[in-house]
Scaffold this motif. Structure first.
Motif, PDB file in Angstrom:
ATOM      1  N   MET A   1      12.062 -63.594  35.514  1.00  0.00           N
ATOM      2  CA  MET A   1      11.574 -65.104  35.655  1.00  0.00           C
ATOM      3  C   MET A   1      11.608 -65.351  36.928  1.00  0.00           C
ATOM      4  O   MET A   1      11.422 -64.871  38.035  1.00  0.00           O
ATOM      5  CB  MET A   1      13.762 -65.590  35.463  1.00  0.00           C
ATOM      6  N   ILE A   2      11.041 -67.246  37.231  1.00  0.00           N
ATOM      7  CA  ILE A   2      10.946 -67.612  38.287  1.00  0.00           C
ATOM      8  C   ILE A   2      11.318 -68.122  38.721  1.00  0.00           C
ATOM      9  O   ILE A   2      12.721 -69.065  38.173  1.00  0.00           O
ATOM     10  CB  ILE A   2       9.668 -68.294  38.213  1.00  0.00           C
ATOM     11  N   GLU A  23      12.635 -59.700  38.897  1.00  0.00           N
ATOM     12  CA  GLU A  23      13.345 -59.148  37.305  1.00  0.00           C
ATOM     13  C   GLU A  23      15.194 -58.871  37.775  1.00  0.00           C
ATOM     14  O   GLU A  23      15.433 -58.793  39.275  1.00  0.00           O
ATOM     15  CB  GLU A  23      12.796 -57.628  37.610  1.00  0.00           C
ATOM     16  N   ALA A  24      15.904 -59.942  37.294  1.00  0.00           N
ATOM     17  CA  ALA A  24      17.154 -60.058  37.324  1.00  0.00           C
ATOM     18  C   ALA A  24      18.129 -58.819  36.405  1.00  0.00           C
ATOM     19  O   ALA A  24      17.899 -59.135  35.187  1.00  0.00           O
ATOM     20  CB  ALA A  24      17.783 -61.639  36.960  1.00  0.00           C
ATOM     21  N   ARG A  72      27.880 -65.457  44.267  1.00  0.00           N
ATOM     22  CA  ARG A  72      28.863 -65.552  43.418  1.00  0.00           C
ATOM     23  C   ARG A  72      28.651 -65.860  41.898  1.00  0.00           C
ATOM     24  O   ARG A  72      29.421 -65.733  42.015  1.00  0.00           O
ATOM     25  CB  ARG A  72      30.184 -66.457  44.189  1.00  0.00           C
ATOM     26  N   THR A  73      26.688 -65.923  42.711  1.00  0.00           N
ATOM     27  CA  THR A  73      26.538 -67.055  41.523  1.00  0.00           C
ATOM     28  C   THR A  73      25.616 -65.747  40.842  1.00  0.00           C
ATOM     29  O   THR A  73      23.843 -65.612  41.412  1.00  0.00           O
ATOM     30  CB  THR A  73      25.836 -67.838  41.999  1.00  0.00           C
ATOM     31  N   ARG A  74      25.752 -65.488  39.478  1.00  0.00           N
ATOM     32  CA  ARG A  74      24.718 -64.834  38.594  1.00  0.00           C
ATOM     33  C   ARG A  74      22.925 -65.168  38.120  1.00  0.00           C
ATOM     34  O   ARG A  74      23.461 -66.529  37.780  1.00  0.00           O
ATOM     35  CB  ARG A  74      25.511 -63.933  38.028  1.00  0.00           C
ATOM     36  N   ALA A  79      19.431 -68.077  34.363  1.00  0.00           N
ATOM     37  CA  ALA A  79      17.838 -68.307  33.567  1.00  0.00           C
ATOM     38  C   ALA A  79      17.934 -68.286  31.802  1.00  0.00           C
ATOM     39  O   ALA A  79      17.222 -68.976  31.860  1.00  0.00           O
ATOM     40  CB  ALA A  79      16.887 -66.753  34.300  1.00  0.00           C
ATOM     41  N   ARG A  80      18.836 -68.335  31.546  1.00  0.00           N
ATOM     42  CA  ARG A  80      18.675 -68.653  29.853  1.00  0.00           C
ATOM     43  C   ARG A  80      19.090 -69.440  29.756  1.00  0.00           C
ATOM     44  O   ARG A  80      18.823 -70.130  28.764  1.00  0.00           O
ATOM     45  CB  ARG A  80      20.438 -67.842  29.547  1.00  0.00           C
ATOM     46  N   GLN A  81      19.737 -70.661  30.818  1.00  0.00           N
ATOM     47  CA  GLN A  81      18.570 -72.190  30.421  1.00  0.00           C
ATOM     48  C   GLN A  81      17.837 -72.230  31.240  1.00  0.00           C
ATOM     49  O   GLN A  81      17.692 -73.502  30.241  1.00  0.00           O
ATOM     50  CB  GLN A  81      20.248 -73.022  30.970  1.00  0.00           C
TER      51      GLN A  81
END
Ligand code: SF4
Ligand code: FES
Length: 231
Positions: A1-2, A23-24, A72-74, A79-81
Motif C-alpha cells: 500500500m501507499i 508493507e503492512a 492504536r490504528t492498524r 488499506a482495504r478501503q
C-alpha cells in the motif's frame, strides 16, 4: 500500500504530500509505519509519540480524514478501503513541522474554561446524580483529537472547545470545587456552550470513547435551569 504523508516546515512553507510504499503486517499500526519510514527513507520526518500503547494521546493525527491515535490504528483495515492511506496533522492547531502541531492553544482554551480544580467547596453527596457521567468525563487525557474535529473551534477562536467544556462540566458538578464563579463567565458567556452546534464530531472521534457532546448538553441544561431559578 501507499502512505501519503503531509510535509511542511517553516523555512520552506509550501506544503506537500510525500508518498511511501509500505508493507503492512496484520498488526502494523500507522505509527509503526511512520517510524519505519523515518528509520529507512525520511530521517527528517517529524511526528510526535510517547507511550505507543494508547495512554498518552501524543500521537493523535488525522488519518484518512479522521482524527485517530496512530499507535492504536492498524493500517490493513484502512488499506482495504483504498490502496492509499493519507496522514496529516491535527486541524485547528498551529503547525510546528510535518505532523507536529503546537498544543499551546489547547492549554489556553483549558485555562480560559477554568480547567484547574479550586479547592474549598463542600464535599459532594455520595448520591450525586451526575456522578456516573463525571466518572467517564474525567478520563480525558488531552490528546486534542476532539478539538481538531470541532468545526466551531475553527470559526470562533474564543469558543473553549469540546475538551475544555468537558473539563468544565466535571468541575462544575464537583461539590468540592470552589472555582465555579470564574468558570461560569467563560463557559456560559457569549462564546461558550451555546455556540456548540451539537454535531458531536468530538464524541465520534474521541479515542477514549468519552462524550464531550454529552458534557456540553449537561452544561446547557445547567445554564437553562439557572435562568429559570433567577426569574
Ligand atoms: S475528550 Fe477525548 S478526544 Fe478530546 S482531548 Fe479528551 S481524550 Fe482527546
Ligand atoms: S503514543 Fe501514546 S497514545 Fe499513541
Amino acid at each position: 500500500m501507499i502512505i501519503r504523508v503531509f510535509r511542511w516546515r517553516p523555512e520552506a512553507p509550501a506544503a506537500r504530500f510525500d508518498e511511501f510504499p509500505v508493507e503492512a503486517g496484520e498488526g502494523t499500526t500507522v505509527l509503526d509505519a511512520l517510524v519505519g519510514i523515518r528509520e529507512t527513507r525520511a530521517p527528517d520526518l517529524a511526528f510526535r509519540y510517547a507511550c505507543r500503547v494508547g495512554m498518552c494521546g501524543s500521537c493523535a493525527m488525522v488519518v484518512d480524514g479522521r482524527e485517530r491515535w496512530t499507535c492504536r490504528t492498524r493500517l490493513r483495515p484502512l488499506a482495504r478501503q483504498g490502496a492509499t492511506v493519507t496522514i496529516r496533522p491535527l486541524y485547528h492547531f498551529p503547525l510546528v513541522r510535518d505532523l507536529v502541531v503546537d498544543l499551546q492553544p489547547f492549554v489556553e482554551r483549558m485555562k480560559a474554561a477554568g480547567a484547574a480544580f479550586v479547592p474549598g467547596g463542600e464535599p459532594p453527596e455520595a448520591t450525586l446524580p451526575e456522578r456516573p457521567a463525571i466518572d467517564a468525563a474525567i478520563e480525558c487525557i488531552g490528546c486534542g483529537a476532539c478539538v481538531s474535529a470541532c468545526t466551531m473551534v475553527r470559526w470562533d477562536p474564543r469558543f473553549p472547545g469540546p475538551a475544555a467544556l468537558n473539563r468544565a462540566f466535571t468541575l462544575l458538578a464537583d461539590g468540592r470545587d470552589a472555582g465555579a464563579t470564574g468558570r461560569w463567565t467563560t463557559v456560559f458567556g457569549e462564546d461558550g456552550v451555546f455556540r456548540c452546534h451539537g454535531q458531536a464530531q468530538c464524541t465520534a472521534v474521541c479515542p477514549m470513547e468519552l462524550s464531550p457532546a454529552d458534557s456540553i448538553l449537561r452544561l446547557r441544561r445547567k445554564a437553562t435551569r439557572s435562568l429559570f431559578l433567577r426569574t
